[in-house]
Scaffold this motif. Structure first.
Motif, mmCIF file in Angstrom:
data_model
loop_
_atom_site.group_PDB
_atom_site.id
_atom_site.type_symbol
_atom_site.label_atom_id
_atom_site.label_comp_id
_atom_site.label_asym_id
_atom_site.label_seq_id
_atom_site.Cartn_x
_atom_site.Cartn_y
_atom_site.Cartn_z
ATOM 1 N N ARG A 1 58.269 21.266 42.923
ATOM 2 C CA ARG A 1 56.813 21.334 42.767
ATOM 3 C C ARG A 1 56.324 20.376 41.694
ATOM 4 N NH1 ARG A 1 57.733 26.720 41.834
ATOM 5 N NH2 ARG A 1 57.979 27.793 43.824
ATOM 6 N N SER A 2 57.005 20.403 40.566
ATOM 7 C CA SER A 2 56.581 19.581 39.429
ATOM 8 C C SER A 2 56.703 18.099 39.738
ATOM 9 C CB SER A 2 57.418 19.939 38.193
ATOM 10 O OG SER A 2 57.363 21.319 37.922
ATOM 11 N N THR A 3 57.754 17.712 40.464
ATOM 12 C CA THR A 3 57.935 16.315 40.839
ATOM 13 C C THR A 3 56.871 15.890 41.846
ATOM 14 O OG1 THR A 3 60.312 16.622 40.512
ATOM 15 C CG2 THR A 3 59.628 14.598 41.585
ATOM 16 N N THR A 4 56.456 16.825 42.683
ATOM 17 C CA THR A 4 55.353 16.539 43.614
ATOM 18 C C THR A 4 54.072 16.262 42.841
ATOM 19 O OG1 THR A 4 56.362 17.984 45.279
ATOM 20 C CG2 THR A 4 54.045 17.428 45.580
ATOM 21 N N LEU A 5 53.794 17.070 41.813
ATOM 22 C CA LEU A 5 52.625 16.825 40.959
ATOM 23 C C LEU A 5 52.742 15.467 40.262
ATOM 24 C CD1 LEU A 5 49.985 17.750 39.618
ATOM 25 C CD2 LEU A 5 51.376 18.939 37.898
ATOM 26 N N LEU A 6 53.943 15.126 39.825
ATOM 27 C CA LEU A 6 54.192 13.821 39.196
ATOM 28 C C LEU A 6 53.846 12.690 40.160
ATOM 29 C CD1 LEU A 6 55.574 12.274 36.745
ATOM 30 C CD2 LEU A 6 57.677 12.378 38.121
ATOM 31 N N LEU A 61 55.587 7.927 33.504
ATOM 32 C CA LEU A 61 55.079 9.247 33.157
ATOM 33 C C LEU A 61 56.200 10.164 32.660
ATOM 34 C CD1 LEU A 61 52.624 9.738 36.168
ATOM 35 C CD2 LEU A 61 51.972 9.387 33.776
ATOM 36 N N VAL A 62 57.387 10.020 33.250
ATOM 37 C CA VAL A 62 58.541 10.807 32.792
ATOM 38 C C VAL A 62 58.899 10.419 31.355
ATOM 39 C CG1 VAL A 62 61.016 11.220 33.106
ATOM 40 C CG2 VAL A 62 59.482 11.228 35.091
ATOM 41 N N ASP A 63 58.958 9.123 31.096
ATOM 42 C CA ASP A 63 59.291 8.640 29.742
ATOM 43 C C ASP A 63 58.259 9.107 28.713
ATOM 44 O OD1 ASP A 63 61.559 7.393 30.682
ATOM 45 O OD2 ASP A 63 60.604 5.431 30.917
ATOM 46 N N ALA A 64 56.994 9.230 29.130
ATOM 47 C CA ALA A 64 55.935 9.650 28.214
ATOM 48 C C ALA A 64 55.998 11.138 27.900
ATOM 49 C CB ALA A 64 54.567 9.301 28.820
ATOM 50 N N ASP A 65 56.767 11.897 28.692
ATOM 51 C CA ASP A 65 56.960 13.335 28.484
ATOM 52 C C ASP A 65 55.623 14.048 28.251
ATOM 53 O OD1 ASP A 65 58.314 15.719 28.288
ATOM 54 O OD2 ASP A 65 58.860 15.462 26.172
ATOM 55 N N ILE A 66 54.747 13.956 29.243
ATOM 56 C CA ILE A 66 53.401 14.535 29.157
ATOM 57 C C ILE A 66 53.443 16.010 29.533
ATOM 58 C CG2 ILE A 66 51.026 14.341 30.006
ATOM 59 C CD1 ILE A 66 51.753 11.420 30.798
ATOM 60 N N SER A 67 52.761 16.824 28.775
ATOM 61 C CA SER A 67 52.722 18.273 29.039
ATOM 62 C C SER A 67 52.031 18.563 30.369
ATOM 63 C CB SER A 67 51.976 19.003 27.925
ATOM 64 O OG SER A 67 52.688 18.930 26.719
ATOM 65 N N ILE A 68 52.556 19.560 31.065
ATOM 66 C CA ILE A 68 51.915 20.064 32.280
ATOM 67 C C ILE A 68 51.224 21.369 31.893
ATOM 68 C CG2 ILE A 68 52.254 20.908 34.639
ATOM 69 C CD1 ILE A 68 54.713 19.091 34.812
#
Length: 552
Positions: A75-80, A131-138
């Motif tokens: 789910r989270s990767t889909t949002l990404l 976006l992964v490298d930026a480690d943004i909060s969900i």
């Protein structure tokens, strides 16, 4: 003075300050786990890592290897992916659509894209990695359902807007990734930094978003299931024909009183497909053995009888045979690694006897077909003699039907192999995939309760074992089928709802199966109910809810 709260973790007692996030606690134990911790169970209730500790209790960690963790990762990767597409092309009105689950990934298309999608995939993948490298909060927030409807309407997410019109709950949770807001059916990881393992590759007219397989930190090579893909595409076309492609659209049709027509058209489409299969088999002229296999609760029994009826309409004389009748006597059945009888392995069948009988039938000899007595655990012979003439054909149904090791003595030319599964053509909305396995599990819960007196708790408990058997004995052979048949009915979950919900509500909160029951109840809550009165007596759905004119 700071309040300290005692928690039990792995049988030991620990203390943490009130308000400590589960993410912080998980960080203290991550080194003990090979796979990433993505969620926790607090007193048997699933919690996201962003939640805070408020009271004493027991904490269990859920990793990416476990089913709830795996689903949260996907789910989270889909949002990404959605966020990456919105960042790059949102201003041009381009958005992502999740279409089907295929292997260890989702088939996706770009809605509103004017360029060739293959030219955009690399840019999208690079943005996802950034976006992964930026480690943004969900982030997650609760809002009034009416506010959510307005929010999604303003953002052009009309599939979600119509879905929430039928939401009974007054509030709904939405997720926020750096200003991109969406709703998801289930829990998420706390930030993009957790989503390091994925791939994005071109496939057909869209792309595959690939996830890790058994190894949670490795992307397996993608082996496209072309036949399965085109079967899914055909089913999607049926949905478009009925103007029903999401749960919200189905609910619209139910609310508008259109279900009698929807049921009639869907059943007619299915009967037409079965008729086409029968015509293909008959026109081949050299087929004596129709081999049917598919995962649990696919409707194999009803399908084999309906196919037999259509074969008769083609001038053939079909004879249905269940492979279960060739089970070895109970005392000779192999056992699995836990010492339990393994009824799903090929070795549980008397393969030699099956091949001897089929070879003799193929030669025109008379053969006595056995019947397996499940009460005594023994094979019996009750005078069921069979001899094949020019127009006779066997319709053989069972778990190993597509495996040539089962029918090694029969020529390839004499066999026509059919893979059947309930490949749900509906999605919850454009971004929330509706898992085929959930639909089959609900089918099985309803059927087991009706025909075997099995509780939903028992069915859910044995489902992982059933799924392992499918992974080993069915799915590896699906692409070897001559044809695939989708037994899913676009309206079925709205009907099954009334049968399944009471069974699921009966599961107590302290049972290990409660989490799955709660998830399925939430899933069924999306559907308006449909009564069963207009469903034909030969419908595949009757195999599960009862009232079939076929002995199932």
């Amino acid at each position: 003075m700071e309040q300290m709260i005692k928690v039990q973790i792995e049988g030991k007692e620990y203390e943490y300050p009130a308000g400590t996030t589960y993410q912080t606690i998980a960080g203290d134990f991550q080194k003990e786990y090979e796979d990433d911790i993505l969620l926790v169970l607090f007193d048997h209730r699933l919690r996201e890592l962003g939640k805070s500790l408020k009271s004493e209790g027991t904490i269990e960690f859920i990793t990416a290897k476990q089913d709830p963790g795996k689903k949260a990762y996907r789910r989270s990767t889909t949002l990404l992916l959605q966020k990456a597409v919105d960042n790059l092309y949102g201003k041009d009105g381009v958005s992502i659509q999740i279409r089907h689950s295929l292997g260890q990934g989702y088939y996706c298309t770009l809605k509103g894209a004017k360029e060739d999608i293959s030219d955009l995939i690399l840019s999208i993948k690079i943005e996802m990695m950034r976006l992964v490298d930026a480690d943004i909060s969900i982030g997650k927030k609760s809002c009034r359902t009416d506010d959510a409807i307005r929010l999604f309407a303003e953002r052009g997410m009309h599939d979600k807007e119509r879905l929430f019109r039928y939401r009974r709950s007054s509030r709904v949770n939405v997720y926020d990734l750096d200003g991109y807001i969406d709703y998801f059916y289930g829990y998420m990881v706390p930030s993009t930094g957790y989503l390091k393992w994925f791939d994005l590759i071109p496939f057909e007219e869209g792309m595959m978003l690939l996830f890790p397989g058994k190894n949670t930190k490795t992307i397996d090579e993608f082996h496209p299931s072309k036949k399965l893909f085109h079967t899914l595409q055909e089913s999607e076309e049926w949905g478009k024909m009925l103007n029903i492609d999401t749960v919200g659209a189905l609910d619209d049709a139910i609310a508008a009183g259109k279900m009698r027509q929807v049921i009639m058209v869907q059943e007619a489409l299915m009967e037409k497909k079965i008729g086409q299969l029968a015509e293909t088999i008959a026109s081949a002229g050299d087929k004596k053995f129709v081999m049917i296999a598919g995962p649990s609760s696919s409707g194999k029994t009803t399908f084999s009888y309906r196919l037999s009826t259509q074969l008769m309409a083609q001038g053939l004389k079909p004879h249905p045979i269940g492979l279960d009748n060739y089970y070895l006597d109970r005392e000779n059945t192999p056992r699995d690694e836990n010492g339990n009888y393994d009824f799903e392995c090929l070795e549980a069948l008397d393969v030699e006897q099956f091949n001897e009988d089929m070879t003799r039938l193929f030669k025109g000899e008379q053969v006595e077909i056995p019947t397996f007595n499940f009460k005594t655990g023994r094979r019996e012979y009750k005078g069921n003699f069979l001899q094949l003439g020019d127009d006779d054909i066997l319709v053989i149904e069972g778990i190993h039907g597509l495996n040539d090791k089962l029918s090694y003595s029969l020529t390839k030319e004499s066999k026509f192999k059919i893979y059947i599964s309930a490949l749900t053509q509906l999605n919850i909305d454009e971004h929330n995939y509706l898992p085929t396995t959930d639909a089959r599990l609900i089918r099985r819960i309803v059927r087991d309760a009706r025909t075997r007196g099995t509780s939903a708790k028992e069915t859910i408990a044995m489902w992982p074992s059933v799924r392992r058997g499918e992974e080993r004995h069915i799915f590896p052979f699906q692409e070897e089928a001559d044809a695939m048949f989708n037994s899913a009915l676009i309206y079925e979950l709205a009907v099954l709802k009334a049968y399944a919900e009471p069974r699921l509500f009966a599961i107590e909160k302290d049972c290990p199966e409660y989490l799955e029951a709660k998830r399925l109840l939430k899933f069924l809550d999306y559907f308006l109910p449909v009564p069963a009165e207009d469903i034909p007596s030969n419908s595949l759905l009757r195999e599960f809810i009862g009232g079939s004119c076929i002995d199932v």
